[in-house]
Design a protein around this motif. Sequence first.
Motif, PDB file in Angstrom:
ATOM      1  N   ALA A 112       0.830  -1.210   0.000  1.00 20.78           N
ATOM      2  CA  ALA A 112       0.000   0.000   0.000  1.00 20.78           C
ATOM      3  C   ALA A 112       0.864   1.261   0.000  1.00 20.78           C
ATOM      4  CB  ALA A 112      -0.931  -0.006   1.210  1.00 20.78           C
ATOM      5  N   VAL A 113       1.939   1.256   0.796  1.00 21.23           N
ATOM      6  CA  VAL A 113       2.823   2.422   0.869  1.00 21.23           C
ATOM      7  C   VAL A 113       3.487   2.668  -0.481  1.00 21.23           C
ATOM      8  CG1 VAL A 113       5.009   3.243   1.838  1.00 21.23           C
ATOM      9  CG2 VAL A 113       3.258   2.323   3.335  1.00 21.23           C
ATOM     10  N   THR A 114       4.031   1.622  -1.090  1.00 23.58           N
ATOM     11  CA  THR A 114       4.719   1.826  -2.366  1.00 23.58           C
ATOM     12  C   THR A 114       3.737   2.234  -3.465  1.00 23.58           C
ATOM     13  OG1 THR A 114       4.710  -0.562  -2.784  1.00 23.58           O
ATOM     14  CG2 THR A 114       6.724   0.368  -1.858  1.00 23.58           C
ATOM     15  N   ALA A 115       2.509   1.756  -3.399  1.00 23.94           N
ATOM     16  CA  ALA A 115       1.510   2.186  -4.383  1.00 23.94           C
ATOM     17  C   ALA A 115       1.250   3.691  -4.255  1.00 23.94           C
ATOM     18  CB  ALA A 115       0.208   1.402  -4.212  1.00 23.94           C
ATOM     19  N   ARG A 116       1.152   4.190  -3.012  1.00 22.01           N
ATOM     20  CA  ARG A 116       0.968   5.634  -2.799  1.00 22.01           C
ATOM     21  C   ARG A 116       2.182   6.417  -3.279  1.00 22.01           C
ATOM     22  NH1 ARG A 116      -1.136   3.902   2.116  1.00 22.01           N
ATOM     23  NH2 ARG A 116       0.703   4.573   3.274  1.00 22.01           N
ATOM     24  N   GLU A 117       3.378   5.881  -3.006  1.00 20.45           N
ATOM     25  CA  GLU A 117       4.600   6.565  -3.430  1.00 20.45           C
ATOM     26  C   GLU A 117       4.695   6.609  -4.956  1.00 20.45           C
ATOM     27  OE1 GLU A 117       7.104   5.280   0.550  1.00 20.45           O
ATOM     28  OE2 GLU A 117       7.576   4.314  -1.361  1.00 20.45           O
ATOM     29  N   TYR A 118       4.363   5.506  -5.620  1.00 17.99           N
ATOM     30  CA  TYR A 118       4.389   5.482  -7.085  1.00 17.99           C
ATOM     31  C   TYR A 118       3.401   6.492  -7.652  1.00 17.99           C
ATOM     32  CZ  TYR A 118       7.412   1.378  -7.694  1.00 17.99           C
ATOM     33  OH  TYR A 118       8.470   0.527  -7.731  1.00 17.99           O
ATOM     34  N   ALA A 119       2.225   6.591  -7.049  1.00 17.49           N
ATOM     35  CA  ALA A 119       1.232   7.558  -7.522  1.00 17.49           C
ATOM     36  C   ALA A 119       1.783   8.980  -7.406  1.00 17.49           C
ATOM     37  CB  ALA A 119      -0.062   7.418  -6.726  1.00 17.49           C
ATOM     38  N   LEU A 120       2.472   9.271  -6.306  1.00 14.83           N
ATOM     39  CA  LEU A 120       3.063  10.594  -6.133  1.00 14.83           C
ATOM     40  C   LEU A 120       4.200  10.820  -7.130  1.00 14.83           C
ATOM     41  CD1 LEU A 120       3.302  13.230  -4.522  1.00 14.83           C
ATOM     42  CD2 LEU A 120       4.815  12.015  -2.951  1.00 14.83           C
ATOM     43  N   LEU A 121       5.048   9.822  -7.312  1.00 12.17           N
ATOM     44  CA  LEU A 121       6.196   9.966  -8.208  1.00 12.17           C
ATOM     45  C   LEU A 121       5.785  10.104  -9.673  1.00 12.17           C
ATOM     46  CD1 LEU A 121       8.653   7.464  -6.510  1.00 12.17           C
ATOM     47  CD2 LEU A 121       8.786   9.976  -6.517  1.00 12.17           C
ATOM     48  N   ARG A 122       4.618   9.596 -10.024  1.00 12.06           N
ATOM     49  CA  ARG A 122       4.129   9.765 -11.399  1.00 12.06           C
ATOM     50  C   ARG A 122       3.939  11.248 -11.734  1.00 12.06           C
ATOM     51  NH1 ARG A 122       1.038   5.210  -9.891  1.00 12.06           N
ATOM     52  NH2 ARG A 122       1.800   3.370 -10.979  1.00 12.06           N
ATOM     53  N   GLN A 123       3.774  12.073 -10.717  1.00 10.95           N
ATOM     54  CA  GLN A 123       3.562  13.500 -10.925  1.00 10.95           C
ATOM     55  C   GLN A 123       4.866  14.249 -11.219  1.00 10.95           C
ATOM     56  OE1 GLN A 123       1.325  15.119  -7.608  1.00 10.95           O
ATOM     57  NE2 GLN A 123       0.220  13.191  -7.385  1.00 10.95           N
ATOM     58  N   ALA A 124       6.014  13.579 -11.099  1.00 10.74           N
ATOM     59  CA  ALA A 124       7.307  14.244 -11.306  1.00 10.74           C
ATOM     60  C   ALA A 124       7.394  14.846 -12.703  1.00 10.74           C
ATOM     61  CB  ALA A 124       8.470  13.282 -11.064  1.00 10.74           C
ATOM     62  N   GLY A 125       6.950  14.110 -13.695  1.00  9.15           N
ATOM     63  CA  GLY A 125       6.914  14.627 -15.066  1.00  9.15           C
ATOM     64  C   GLY A 125       8.168  15.366 -15.452  1.00  9.15           C
ATOM     65  N   GLY A 126       7.991  16.585 -15.951  1.00  8.77           N
ATOM     66  CA  GLY A 126       9.114  17.420 -16.332  1.00  8.77           C
ATOM     67  C   GLY A 126       9.906  16.880 -17.498  1.00  8.77           C
ATOM     68  N   GLU A 127       9.297  16.021 -18.282  1.00  9.52           N
ATOM     69  CA  GLU A 127       9.948  15.464 -19.470  1.00  9.52           C
ATOM     70  C   GLU A 127      11.259  14.745 -19.153  1.00  9.52           C
ATOM     71  OE1 GLU A 127      10.182  18.457 -22.500  1.00  9.52           O
ATOM     72  OE2 GLU A 127       8.111  19.070 -22.192  1.00  9.52           O
ATOM     73  N   LEU A 128      11.322  14.105 -17.995  1.00 10.77           N
ATOM     74  CA  LEU A 128      12.511  13.325 -17.651  1.00 10.77           C
ATOM     75  C   LEU A 128      12.621  12.128 -18.584  1.00 10.77           C
ATOM     76  CD1 LEU A 128      12.258  13.318 -13.764  1.00 10.77           C
ATOM     77  CD2 LEU A 128      13.823  14.657 -15.180  1.00 10.77           C
ATOM     78  N   THR A 129      13.839  11.846 -18.992  1.00  6.34           N
ATOM     79  CA  THR A 129      14.070  10.720 -19.897  1.00  6.34           C
ATOM     80  C   THR A 129      14.745   9.573 -19.155  1.00  6.34           C
ATOM     81  OG1 THR A 129      16.293  11.419 -20.541  1.00  6.34           O
ATOM     82  CG2 THR A 129      14.428  12.353 -21.806  1.00  6.34           C
ATOM     83  N   GLU A 130      14.740   8.424 -19.782  1.00  9.10           N
ATOM     84  CA  GLU A 130      15.453   7.264 -19.242  1.00  9.10           C
ATOM     85  C   GLU A 130      16.932   7.612 -19.055  1.00  9.10           C
ATOM     86  OE1 GLU A 130      15.501   3.328 -17.849  1.00  9.10           O
ATOM     87  OE2 GLU A 130      13.748   4.387 -18.614  1.00  9.10           O
ATOM     88  N   ALA A 131      17.504   8.324 -20.027  1.00  8.97           N
ATOM     89  CA  ALA A 131      18.913   8.724 -19.936  1.00  8.97           C
ATOM     90  C   ALA A 131      19.154   9.655 -18.746  1.00  8.97           C
ATOM     91  CB  ALA A 131      19.357   9.394 -21.234  1.00  8.97           C
ATOM     92  N   ASP A 132      18.214  10.577 -18.487  1.00 11.64           N
ATOM     93  CA  ASP A 132      18.339  11.462 -17.326  1.00 11.64           C
ATOM     94  C   ASP A 132      18.430  10.651 -16.041  1.00 11.64           C
ATOM     95  OD1 ASP A 132      18.060  13.760 -18.936  1.00 11.64           O
ATOM     96  OD2 ASP A 132      15.900  13.915 -18.550  1.00 11.64           O
ATOM     97  N   LEU A 133      17.524   9.698 -15.900  1.00 16.33           N
ATOM     98  CA  LEU A 133      17.496   8.898 -14.678  1.00 16.33           C
ATOM     99  C   LEU A 133      18.685   7.963 -14.587  1.00 16.33           C
ATOM    100  CD1 LEU A 133      13.679   8.280 -14.396  1.00 16.33           C
ATOM    101  CD2 LEU A 133      15.091   9.965 -13.226  1.00 16.33           C
ATOM    102  N   ASP A 134      19.122   7.403 -15.705  1.00 18.91           N
ATOM    103  CA  ASP A 134      20.335   6.574 -15.707  1.00 18.91           C
ATOM    104  C   ASP A 134      21.533   7.393 -15.221  1.00 18.91           C
ATOM    105  OD1 ASP A 134      18.975   4.354 -16.654  1.00 18.91           O
ATOM    106  OD2 ASP A 134      19.655   4.604 -18.726  1.00 18.91           O
ATOM    107  N   THR A 135      21.631   8.619 -15.703  1.00 16.92           N
ATOM    108  CA  THR A 135      22.728   9.495 -15.295  1.00 16.92           C
ATOM    109  C   THR A 135      22.638   9.827 -13.814  1.00 16.92           C
ATOM    110  OG1 THR A 135      22.912  10.428 -17.516  1.00 16.92           O
ATOM    111  CG2 THR A 135      23.827  11.738 -15.704  1.00 16.92           C
ATOM    112  N   CYS A 136      21.457  10.136 -13.346  1.00 15.92           N
ATOM    113  CA  CYS A 136      21.259  10.452 -11.930  1.00 15.92           C
ATOM    114  C   CYS A 136      21.689   9.268 -11.059  1.00 15.92           C
ATOM    115  CB  CYS A 136      19.790  10.802 -11.680  1.00 15.92           C
ATOM    116  SG  CYS A 136      19.427  11.196  -9.959  1.00 15.92           S
ATOM    117  N   VAL A 137      21.238   8.082 -11.394  1.00 15.29           N
ATOM    118  CA  VAL A 137      21.590   6.885 -10.623  1.00 15.29           C
ATOM    119  C   VAL A 137      23.097   6.646 -10.681  1.00 15.29           C
ATOM    120  CG1 VAL A 137      21.340   4.356 -10.551  1.00 15.29           C
ATOM    121  CG2 VAL A 137      19.317   5.819 -10.816  1.00 15.29           C
ATOM    122  N   ARG A 138      23.700   6.850 -11.834  1.00 13.23           N
ATOM    123  CA  ARG A 138      25.148   6.650 -11.977  1.00 13.23           C
ATOM    124  C   ARG A 138      25.920   7.644 -11.107  1.00 13.23           C
ATOM    125  NH1 ARG A 138      29.063   8.731 -15.303  1.00 13.23           N
ATOM    126  NH2 ARG A 138      27.556   9.853 -16.578  1.00 13.23           N
TER     127      ARG A 138
END
Length: 159
Positions: A112-138
């Motif tokens: 239930a907690v992760t479902a709520r967190e995913y719903a909130l994170l879906r709002q991040a938007g901002g045209e983030l790309t897979e490459a953006d997130l790969d770079t952030c994680v790296r």
Amino acid sequence: MDRPLTPDELPERLMEVFALVGPLYRRVQRKIEQDAAPGLSVGVRAVLDLLREHGPMTVPQMGRAQSLSRQFVQRMVNDAAAHGLVESIPNPAHQRSSLIRLTDAGRAAITAVTAREYALLRQAGGELTEADLDTCVRVLGRMLELFDDVDLGQTEPPC
């Protein structure tokens, strides 16, 4: 293509990342606790998430995985157990260090907690790309590796 930063440029840019990570961590921590069910602190949530992801673990294993003291993790496990979210089971590999596993209530709580967190994170938007997130994680992974040698003896999460 961007060029790698020089050793003189890198620290200033990494300090920009640190300046964002601290406030982000504290805001996320507050949000989790504001939205959580009773007994589901950030620490308990982290324990439940580890157990959901990796299955039964010992308290020392969880401490190492989270870069936290065994004592702090033990308190979080005790809190989770008091709310019926985890239980101890015998550890065939080590008689004195029980395995901790999720109960059905614990699995339902973290789902239930992760479902709520995913719903909130879906709002991040901002045209983030897979490459953006790969770079952030790296980048964050590299920063974490830089501090691998830090003694975590009595580490507890910051307030």
